[in-house]
Design an enzyme around this catalytic site. Structure first.
Site, PDB file in Angstrom:
ATOM      1  N   CYS A  68       3.059  -1.152 -12.707  1.00  0.00           N
ATOM      2  CA  CYS A  68       3.336  -0.020 -13.607  1.00  0.00           C
ATOM      3  C   CYS A  68       4.396  -0.470 -14.615  1.00  0.00           C
ATOM      4  O   CYS A  68       5.400   0.195 -14.818  1.00  0.00           O
ATOM      5  CB  CYS A  68       3.750   1.215 -12.824  1.00  0.00           C
ATOM      6  SG  CYS A  68       5.117   0.952 -11.724  1.00  0.00           S
TER       7      CYS A  68
ATOM      8  N   ALA B  71       0.777  -1.243   0.000  1.00  0.00           N
ATOM      9  CA  ALA B  71       0.000   0.000   0.000  1.00  0.00           C
ATOM     10  C   ALA B  71       0.812   1.299   0.000  1.00  0.00           C
ATOM     11  O   ALA B  71       0.273   2.341  -0.386  1.00  0.00           O
ATOM     12  CB  ALA B  71      -0.956  -0.002   1.181  1.00  0.00           C
TER      13      ALA B  71
HETATM   14  N1  SAM Z   1       0.046   0.913  -3.912  1.00  0.00           N
HETATM   15  C1  SAM Z   1       1.018   1.951  -3.699  1.00  0.00           C
HETATM   16  C2  SAM Z   1       0.408   3.290  -4.036  1.00  0.00           C
HETATM   17  O1  SAM Z   1      -0.540   3.364  -4.816  1.00  0.00           O
HETATM   18  O2  SAM Z   1       0.865   4.305  -3.491  1.00  0.00           O
HETATM   19  C3  SAM Z   1       2.301   1.699  -4.464  1.00  0.00           C
HETATM   20  C4  SAM Z   1       2.859   0.342  -4.181  1.00  0.00           C
HETATM   21  S1  SAM Z   1       4.416   0.009  -4.907  1.00  0.00           S
HETATM   22  C5  SAM Z   1       4.025  -0.264  -6.538  1.00  0.00           C
HETATM   23  C6  SAM Z   1       4.768  -1.595  -4.308  1.00  0.00           C
HETATM   24  C7  SAM Z   1       4.955  -1.704  -2.807  1.00  0.00           C
HETATM   25  O3  SAM Z   1       5.229  -3.076  -2.514  1.00  0.00           O
HETATM   26  C8  SAM Z   1       6.108  -0.910  -2.240  1.00  0.00           C
HETATM   27  O4  SAM Z   1       5.657  -0.072  -1.221  1.00  0.00           O
HETATM   28  C9  SAM Z   1       7.058  -1.969  -1.684  1.00  0.00           C
HETATM   29  O5  SAM Z   1       7.668  -1.564  -0.473  1.00  0.00           O
HETATM   30  C10 SAM Z   1       6.146  -3.142  -1.449  1.00  0.00           C
HETATM   31  N2  SAM Z   1       6.868  -4.454  -1.491  1.00  0.00           N
HETATM   32  C11 SAM Z   1       8.123  -4.719  -1.913  1.00  0.00           C
HETATM   33  N3  SAM Z   1       8.408  -6.011  -1.768  1.00  0.00           N
HETATM   34  C12 SAM Z   1       7.317  -6.597  -1.252  1.00  0.00           C
HETATM   35  C13 SAM Z   1       6.998  -7.933  -0.863  1.00  0.00           C
HETATM   36  N4  SAM Z   1       7.874  -8.928  -1.002  1.00  0.00           N
HETATM   37  N5  SAM Z   1       5.778  -8.162  -0.349  1.00  0.00           N
HETATM   38  C14 SAM Z   1       4.875  -7.179  -0.226  1.00  0.00           C
HETATM   39  N6  SAM Z   1       5.125  -5.901  -0.578  1.00  0.00           N
HETATM   40  C15 SAM Z   1       6.316  -5.606  -1.076  1.00  0.00           C
END
Ligand code: SAM
Length: 461
Positions: A228, A108
């Site tokens: 994205c 998130a």
């Molecule tokens: N949904 C957010 C927004 O709209 O502002 C953007 C999310 S970003 C694309 C992906 C997120 O996944 C990052 O905050 C990252 O820290 C988290 N992430 C990275 N590795 C992960 C994992 N193994 N499991 C879950 N989340 C993870």
């Protein structure tokens, strides 16, 4: 001109054929659109700007201003969000009715999609906004508090822990960490981090996240998956794998052809920047077909959750007339619908950072307000004396500078800009204490800038 990785260009040519030149030109030689989404509970009038057609209350700005200069953004009156990703609004409106739901946003932070979800969910719904990386979950909490999102629980858990909440959620969003090809135009530096190996690692991680959280989705519940990035290994192939391995079927997202989204092959929708006014984005909607029986909540109530003493309730009702209250981890929290049972269950299974609206703590009979209370839409007008600041004064307040407002009353004062809460200030015998949270303060130099040259969205309203 952006220097795109060669292997990336080859993949786009394979994916889009004749159209690939237009698409690659759009990435390397056109400007990124700037877009915002309004918090209509805070801003009563919408700006006179070009609307983003697939999302309610969303607009394009003619160019990127210095957003930090605008107190309204710090007050949560709007959020700067990439336009293509706002297609989530259309997807949610397609599947939600007036029935309250329990929704999980697995990845998130920083919180753009969680604020969108919070604005769309039917009344009485519960949003669990999760971010596994602790430092990023603090940012998520900040954004959600500014947005004044109701009935939201911010957690910081690995997806495998979320998966233990068997059949708990009606809807799950996985906005997955990805190779970020869709952001090359906005952030050309990110081209240097891209490689085919990185795409492969992302794909494995995406599968792991989905498999881990899958048990938490109820049978018939919806999975919304987004990235994205353009490549099919992180998009269509993942969706095919979920349908075939975990048990789901695709629901087609209904969009107007003039918006420019492209049908995936065969799952989901792509936003390509030569067709959609936004960055690269992918989104798909699946419905779970696999059977899943919800586990019973334990009837053992969490030790962290207690009733608020009766004599405090009437004081709280004066401040927040329409809310319900609990004491959670020795702090008063408020919510619009009873979510004690849900909170108790989650508290025994997850690491909860904050739950509901943090109101404050009583010391003797004085309520020491939490910052979130100043940002809440529910705060009754007039229960705290106001300090109304000009644009420049607001920026000094947000820098946590010392201010000398005119007020003869002692105690907590609600600081406002354009009638919207920014935070607290405490007055004591002619001295004032700027209570803006240290971690949120802005660094910007403001002395030299004339007030009329400062940016505020208010100019477009
Ligand atoms: N949904 C957010 C927004 O709209 O502002 C953007 C999310 S970003 C694309 C992906 C997120 O996944 C990052 O905050 C990252 O820290 C988290 N992430 C990275 N590795 C992960 C994992 N193994 N499991 C879950 N989340 C993870």
């Amino acid at each position: 001109m952006i220097k795109l990785p060669v292997a990336f260009k080859e993949n786009i040519v394979a994916q889009l054929g004749a159209e690939s030149h237009e698409m690659l030109d759009a990435i390397s030689s056109t400007a990124s659109p700037v877009s915002i989404r309004i918090n209509s509970k805070k801003l009563k009038h919408l700006p006179k700007l070009e609307a983003v057609p697939w999302c309610k209350d969303a607009f394009y700005l003619p160019q990127r201003p210095l957003f930090t200069q605008d107190p309204l953004i710090h007050a949560g009156a709007y959020y700067v969000q990439e336009a293509s990703s706002m297609l989530l609004d259309t997807v949610l409106r397609q599947i939600l009715s007036e029935e309250p739901v329990k929704m999980l946003d697995v990845c998130a932070a920083p919180g753009g999609k969680s604020t969108l979800i919070a604005s769309v969910l039917p009344e009485g719904s519960i949003l669990v906004a999760n971010e596994v990386i602790k430092s990023r979950s603090n940012i998520l909490l900040e954004i959600l508090q500014k947005w004044s999102a109701d009935n939201t629980i911010v957690t910081s858990n690995d997806p495998s822990q979320l998966g233990k909440l068997t059949a708990f959620f009606d809807c799950i969003l996985v906005d997955a960490p990805c190779s970020g090809e869709g952001l090359f135009r906005k952030d050309p530096e990110s081209c240097n981090q891209w490689s085919e190996e990185a795409v492969h690692l992302c794909m494995q991680r995406q599968k792991r996240i989905l498999a881990d959280v899958w048990q938490a989705l109820s049978e018939g519940g919806y999975l919304i998956y987004s990235t994205c990035t353009y490549n099919s290994s992180e998009n269509e192939e993942i969706m095919q794998w979920v349908c075939e391995t975990l048990g789901a079927e695709e629901i087609k997202i209904k969009v107007h052809p003039e918006w420019g989204f492209t049908q995936g092959n065969p799952y989901g929708l792509h936003a390509f920047p030569h067709k959609v006014k936004g960055e690269g984005f992918y989104i798909a909607l699946l419905q779970k077909t696999a059977t899943n029986h919800p586990s019973k909540y334990s009837n053992r109530f969490s030790k962290n959750l207690n009733q608020v003493p009766k004599e405090k309730i009437s004081a709280l009702k004066n401040i927040l007339p329409n809310l319900l209250f609990s004491e959670y981890r020795n702090k008063i929290v408020a919510y619009t619908h009873d979510f004690k049972e849900v909170l108790s269950y989650l508290d025994q299974n997850l690491y909860i950072q904050e739950a509901g609206l943090s109101v404050g703590t009583f010391i003797h009979n004085e309520l020491i307000p939490e910052h979130a209370l100043a940002l809440s839409n529910h705060l009754q007008v007039g229960t705290f004396p106001n300090i109304l600041l000009s644009h420049k004064e607001s920026l000094h307040y947000l820098r946590k500078d010392v201010l000398h407002p005119q007020s003869n009353t002692n105690g907590w004062h609600l600081v406002q800009f354009n009638g919207i809460g920014l935070g607290w200030m405490k007055q004591l015998q002619g001295r004032s204490n700027n209570a803006y949270p240290k971690n949120w303060r802005i660094q910007m130099e403001i002395k030299q800038v004339e007030e009329e040259n400062l940016f505020s969205l208010g100019r477009f309203i």
